[in-house]
Every structure is written in C-alpha cells, then in structure tokens.
Design a protein around this motif. Sequence first.
Motif, PDB file in Angstrom:
ATOM      1  N   TYR A   1      27.462  91.522  69.026  1.00  0.00           N
ATOM      2  CA  TYR A   1      26.357  91.983  68.161  1.00  0.00           C
ATOM      3  C   TYR A   1      25.048  91.338  68.609  1.00  0.00           C
ATOM      4  O   TYR A   1      24.030  92.017  68.771  1.00  0.00           O
TER       5      TYR A   1
ATOM      6  N   LEU B   1      21.812  93.249  70.272  1.00  0.00           N
ATOM      7  CA  LEU B   1      20.466  93.148  69.687  1.00  0.00           C
ATOM      8  C   LEU B   1      19.408  92.861  70.747  1.00  0.00           C
ATOM      9  O   LEU B   1      18.266  93.286  70.619  1.00  0.00           O
TER      10      LEU B   1
ATOM     11  N   GLU C   1      31.757  97.413  63.830  1.00  0.00           N
ATOM     12  CA  GLU C   1      30.521  97.163  63.082  1.00  0.00           C
ATOM     13  C   GLU C   1      29.400  97.973  63.724  1.00  0.00           C
ATOM     14  O   GLU C   1      29.347  98.108  64.945  1.00  0.00           O
TER      15      GLU C   1
ATOM     16  N   GLN D   1      25.106  99.059  63.918  1.00  0.00           N
ATOM     17  CA  GLN D   1      23.717  98.791  63.569  1.00  0.00           C
ATOM     18  C   GLN D   1      22.999 100.111  63.710  1.00  0.00           C
ATOM     19  O   GLN D   1      23.081 100.763  64.757  1.00  0.00           O
ATOM     20  N   SER D   2      22.359 100.518  62.625  1.00  0.00           N
ATOM     21  CA  SER D   2      21.746 101.853  62.681  1.00  0.00           C
ATOM     22  C   SER D   2      20.535 101.928  61.771  1.00  0.00           C
ATOM     23  O   SER D   2      20.301 101.055  60.944  1.00  0.00           O
TER      24      SER D   2
ATOM     25  N   HIS E   1      22.082 102.521  66.524  1.00  0.00           N
ATOM     26  CA  HIS E   1      21.589 101.729  67.657  1.00  0.00           C
ATOM     27  C   HIS E   1      22.753 101.297  68.537  1.00  0.00           C
ATOM     28  O   HIS E   1      22.716 101.395  69.734  1.00  0.00           O
TER      29      HIS E   1
END
Length: 323
Positions: free
Chosen positions: A96, A100, A192, A194-195, A201
């Motif tokens: 993660y 990022l 998991e 991330q959006s 994303h």
Amino acid sequence: MDEEILQFLREHSSAFLSGEEISRQLKVTRTAIWKRMKVLREMGYEIEASTKRGYRLIRSPDLLSPSEVKPILRTKWMGKTIHHFQTIDSTNYKAYQLALIGAEEGEVVIAESQKKGRGRLGRHWFSPSFLNLYLSVILRPKIPPQQASIITLMAAVATAEAIEKFSGLKPSIKWPNDILLRSRKVAGLLNEIQSEMDQIHFVILGIGVNLNMDERMFPKEIRSTATSLKKEMGQTISRKAFLQSLLGELEEWYGIFLKEGGAAILKAWRDRAQIEGKRVKVTSFGETVAGVAVDVDSDGALILRTQDGDEKRIVAGDMEYKK
Ligand code: BT5
C-alpha cells in the motif's frame, strides 16, 4: 549487495570465483565480501570457500528473494519487480505504501515472515518464518470502485487454480475469501483498494498460503480449522515453485477479467464455491442470519434466502456452513 554477489556466483557456478575478482567487480573490499559470505551462509546458502581458489555456490535455500525467484518466473509482467523482506509488519501494508508513491502494476511484495500479518476486520494472520507464502500484488485496473470485489473473486479463483495445478488436490472457495482443502483453510485473501468516487487508484491483493507448516506448528486456536499443502500432500513444498505457479495464475486470470469481464470470473468462482443450496450462517456487522445460500452477485455480495423466505444481500461478513 547480497543479490549481486549471488548473481555473480550463479553465473560462474561451475568454477570458483576469487574474493579479489568479486571485490573488483562490486567495488568493495575483500573483507566486505567475506562478511557478506558469512551472512549468506547464515541465510542457508551453501558456499564452498577455498583460500587459494575463492568461493563457489553449491546450493541455494528455498528463499523467495528476487535472485531466487526471477529466473524461474514464467509471467510476462507480474512479479518483474519483487520487494523482498526477511521480516515485515505486513506485506499488504508495505505494498500500500509503495503504491501510494507510484509503484507500478505487477510489483510484488514478499516476506519470509510477518510480525503483524493481517486478516480482515483487524484479525491476525499467523505468519511464521520460511514456511509459507505471504505476498501482496499491486494492481491498477481501470475500473470503477463498485467492480473491485470481482478482483477479490478473481484472486480466489487464481489461488485455488494454482493450488490444484500444483498439488492435484481440489480446493474449494468459501465466501468471501477462504480457500479450503478438506474443509480446512489453506489460504486466505485480504484485498484492499484505494479509490475515489469513480476510479480505482490501486488494488492490493494480499494472499497468504500455508505451504510447509506441520500440524503442531499451528497455534491451538486454528489447529482444527487450518491446514497446509505439506500436510495434505504429505511432502515438503518448494515455495519458489509454488510462487511461480501462483503468479502465473494471477496474471492469467487478471487477463481474463480485463478481456472478458466479470462474468467469466463469476462463472469460475461459482464452479469452485458450489455455494447454491448450502445451509449457512452469516455474521455481518454484528448481526447473525441463517439461511440457504442462493448465489454470489456480480459485486461479490452473498445472496441468502432466510428462513422466512426473504432474500438478503450481504456485502461483507463471515460465513459458516451448517450440517
Ligand atoms: C484472511 O482473513 O483470511 C486474510 C488473510 C490474508 C493474509 C495475507 S498474508 C499476505 C498479506 N499481508 C497481510 O498482512 N495479509 C495478507 P480472515 O478471513 O479475517 O481470517 C483470519 C482468521 O483466519 C484468523 O482470525 C484465524 O482464525 C485464522 N488464521 C490466522 N492465521 C491463519 C493461517 N495461517 N492459516 C489458516 N487460518 C489462519
């Protein structure tokens, strides 16, 4: 530097390489090389040393480092970059963080052990050293967030396929994210995302597979519910070879999803899960409901017919089969 030394030794595996030669190539002192050889031996590399002739690699341990894994990978793009750790808090957390700061689709984080291996809902994933597989893959599918659950189903299908092709055994999938052999959990998935509202994303596919744990190595609380491939097959598993198979399946099934869409994944998932008609009990957000499983819909939600005949759609939770 260890990776470079190993690379070098492998390239000359039939001959001895002098410490001087290695130190010249890597631009470090001979003492530094000697120290690294000591560390590599501690890691399980069998390296023959002769004062006159130098060093020679005899045998490599079953480590999941890039230099061990990359030469045997058969994927086109997945796992071309491997971030490898002896120990880490959680591969998902690391992946993660890397995503990022721009890590690319297909980058993989692998650890030999996890101190805080994570399950869903803050649960713990038991992750002892050098026995199993703990990995997280970064994906960047151009799909709306609502479709992200299909990626979880896709990863479950790919993991089950890898286990089957590797072992000849027939794993089943249990909603939402368990892979079972003889009704015991051999692998778990934690995905998991991330959006923002209309765009993902990245997705982190976290996969833990029990490979070489013996029964006595499992903590008591999961001894009767968990299993490993070694236990089921009665032989030690090459973690490298299994990883090769798993990354291959993931690349293939992700490709099927991108080309053919969610329907192809759902079909494969249904074949593996055989969920229809099973009597189950599901706990979701503190509430427990019993009923008969009808299906899983295209968002990965479980459809349940309750005792009153109503159909309920459950997006997340834990399911138990009832006799
Ligand atoms: C899962 O959660 O099954 C997801 C597990 C995902 C682990 C991988 S390892 C690589 C990546 N990095 C991470 O930090 N995580 C992922 P869940 O459905 O919540 O199941 C957790 C429950 O399974 C625990 O509460 C235990 O009862 C049981 N369990 C824990 N460790 C286990 C193991 N090694 N084998 C089988 N069952 C286990």
